[in-house]
Motif scaffolding. Structure first.
Motif, mmCIF file in Angstrom:
data_model
loop_
_atom_site.group_PDB
_atom_site.id
_atom_site.type_symbol
_atom_site.label_atom_id
_atom_site.label_comp_id
_atom_site.label_asym_id
_atom_site.label_seq_id
_atom_site.Cartn_x
_atom_site.Cartn_y
_atom_site.Cartn_z
ATOM 1 N N ASN A 202 -3.707 0.706 11.576
ATOM 2 C CA ASN A 202 -4.067 -0.679 11.301
ATOM 3 C C ASN A 202 -4.810 -1.355 12.441
ATOM 4 O OD1 ASN A 202 -2.960 -0.569 8.768
ATOM 5 N ND2 ASN A 202 -1.553 -2.280 9.043
ATOM 6 N N CYS A 205 -8.396 -2.163 11.777
ATOM 7 C CA CYS A 205 -8.699 -3.377 11.027
ATOM 8 C C CYS A 205 -8.414 -4.626 11.853
ATOM 9 C CB CYS A 205 -7.909 -3.387 9.718
ATOM 10 S SG CYS A 205 -8.607 -2.291 8.453
ATOM 11 N N TYR A 209 -11.038 -7.629 12.054
ATOM 12 C CA TYR A 209 -10.767 -8.906 11.402
ATOM 13 C C TYR A 209 -9.875 -9.842 12.209
ATOM 14 C CZ TYR A 209 -12.498 -6.264 7.421
ATOM 15 O OH TYR A 209 -13.273 -5.503 6.591
ATOM 16 N N TYR A 213 -4.959 -11.341 9.983
ATOM 17 C CA TYR A 213 -5.141 -10.788 8.641
ATOM 18 C C TYR A 213 -4.441 -9.445 8.428
ATOM 19 C CZ TYR A 213 -8.718 -14.361 8.181
ATOM 20 O OH TYR A 213 -9.381 -15.556 8.141
ATOM 21 N N LEU A 214 -3.822 -8.913 9.477
ATOM 22 C CA LEU A 214 -3.223 -7.588 9.373
ATOM 23 C C LEU A 214 -1.749 -7.627 9.716
ATOM 24 C CD1 LEU A 214 -4.737 -4.931 8.630
ATOM 25 C CD2 LEU A 214 -6.254 -6.793 9.351
ATOM 26 N N LYS A 218 0.008 -3.971 4.987
ATOM 27 C CA LYS A 218 -1.366 -3.617 4.661
ATOM 28 C C LYS A 218 -1.719 -2.240 5.206
ATOM 29 C CE LYS A 218 -2.570 -8.503 4.508
ATOM 30 N NZ LYS A 218 -3.480 -9.579 4.942
ATOM 31 N N CYS A 220 -5.121 0.190 6.431
ATOM 32 C CA CYS A 220 -6.513 0.146 6.865
ATOM 33 C C CYS A 220 -7.207 1.455 6.504
ATOM 34 C CB CYS A 220 -6.567 -0.094 8.378
ATOM 35 S SG CYS A 220 -8.239 -0.311 9.046
ATOM 36 N N THR A 269 -11.938 -1.328 5.401
ATOM 37 C CA THR A 269 -11.440 -2.163 4.318
ATOM 38 C C THR A 269 -9.917 -2.163 4.345
ATOM 39 O OG1 THR A 269 -11.662 -0.287 2.803
ATOM 40 C CG2 THR A 269 -13.442 -1.892 2.828
ATOM 41 N N VAL A 270 -9.348 -3.169 3.720
ATOM 42 C CA VAL A 270 -7.903 -3.395 3.782
ATOM 43 C C VAL A 270 -7.300 -3.280 2.385
ATOM 44 C CG1 VAL A 270 -6.073 -4.991 4.461
ATOM 45 C CG2 VAL A 270 -8.194 -4.872 5.806
ATOM 46 N N ARG A 273 -0.258 -2.402 0.992
ATOM 47 C CA ARG A 273 0.568 -1.208 1.189
ATOM 48 C C ARG A 273 1.745 -1.243 0.211
ATOM 49 N NH1 ARG A 273 1.414 2.271 5.867
ATOM 50 N NH2 ARG A 273 -0.055 0.922 7.009
#
Length: 291
Positions: A202, A205, A209, A213-214, A218, A220, A269-270, A273
């Motif tokens: 992750n 990402c 970003y 946002y992470l 989530k 990545c 892109t995300v 999960r």
């Protein structure tokens, strides 16, 4: 350090303006959906993909949502039981009803083999869904009736509740009907496409970003310089891997968002999960948790 990447909200589950409203009971979507556009832009298909074989992904569904005005949306999703579909919350947040098309690789062609259209009766976005951060970006759709299971319609398996499924460094398989590049001239794909994508830590990402946002909910996915991965129209679609511990293919993610600069510029892109939501899905009518 100031981030140069701007987040595109609902980046991969776009709103598509049409000349006339589509009423969800109308099964003839092929000619109308082909001409969907946003500010004059038309759309193509998943980056770097190749056509899926017939019945290769019997869990893949297309979701066409409406708010009974001049705007409709197209997203992907996956069948997780004979009566339930999961997709991204942002795919349904602006709409009041959805048509779910199962059983075919060509959802834009209502006469294609296996084509079956079913409507949702209960729409359950996650109660913590945050449209600003695209967090908890998952929704459960309950269909109006059970779909007939067969070789062209089968639910995907979800991860077991306590599985030790480390995704970093794995290769996932993505399917969808979204764009193939950032060229504004193009159409939604007639056929379902598939592509292998690398799942990365992750932090990749976060670097793109920012940490806001992470989080651990989530996943990545690298785009190999913008040559593979999801694009506009692929939101809510499934990412699957093979779980060698149990010898089965399971869905581990669904497409959530990408970069505002475009799908081919190379940013990761995300995905949502799914291991973070197994109990929530079961508690809201989805299949029972597998231990």
């Amino acid at each position: 350090m100031e981030k140069t990447v701007k987040l595109l909200l609902c980046a991969l589950g776009i709103l598509l303006a049409v000349e006339a409203s589509l009423f969800p009971a109308d099964p003839i979507f092929d000619e109308t959906i082909r001409n969907l556009n946003l500010n004059g832009n038309k759309f193509e298909k998943v980056l770097g993909g190749m056509p899926a074989e017939e019945n290769e992904f019997p869990y893949q569904v297309a979701i066409i949502s409406t708010n009974f005005t001049d705007y409709d949306g197209f997203c992907g999703g996956s069948l997780i039981s004979s009566r339930h579909v999961i997709t991204a919350a942002h795919c349904i947040a602006s709409f009041v009803a959805s048509s779910v098309i199962v059983g075919t690789n060509q959802p834009l062609n209502h006469s294609s083999p296996g084509y079956l259209e079913v409507f949702d009766t209960i729409r359950t976005p996650h109660p913590k869904y945050d449209s600003g951060l695209l967090d908890y970006d998952i929704a459960l759709l309950t269909l109006a009736r059970d779909v007939p299971l067969g070789e062209n319609i089968q639910p995907v398996l979800l991860p077991r509740l306590n599985t030790n499924l480390n995704l970093d460094g794995r290769t996932g398989l993505l399917t969808g009907w979204g764009k193939i590049n950032d060229d504004p001239n193009g159409y939604l794909s007639d056929d379902l496409l598939k592509v292998n994508v690398p799942i990365v830590n992750n932090q990749n990402c976060v670097n793109a970003y920012g940490p806001i946002y992470l989080n651990e909910r989530k996943v990545c996915v690298a785009t190999q310089g913008g040559t593979v991965g999801p694009c506009l129209g692929d939101s809510g679609g499934p990412l699957v891997v093979f779980d060698s511990e149990f010898g089965e293919t399971v869905q581990v993610g669904l497409v959530s968002f990408g970069a505002a600069q475009g799908c081919t510029v190379g940013f990761p892109t995300v995905f949502t999960r799914l291991t973070s939501y197994i109990q929530w899905i079961a508690d809201n009518g989805g299949p029972a948790v597998r231990i």
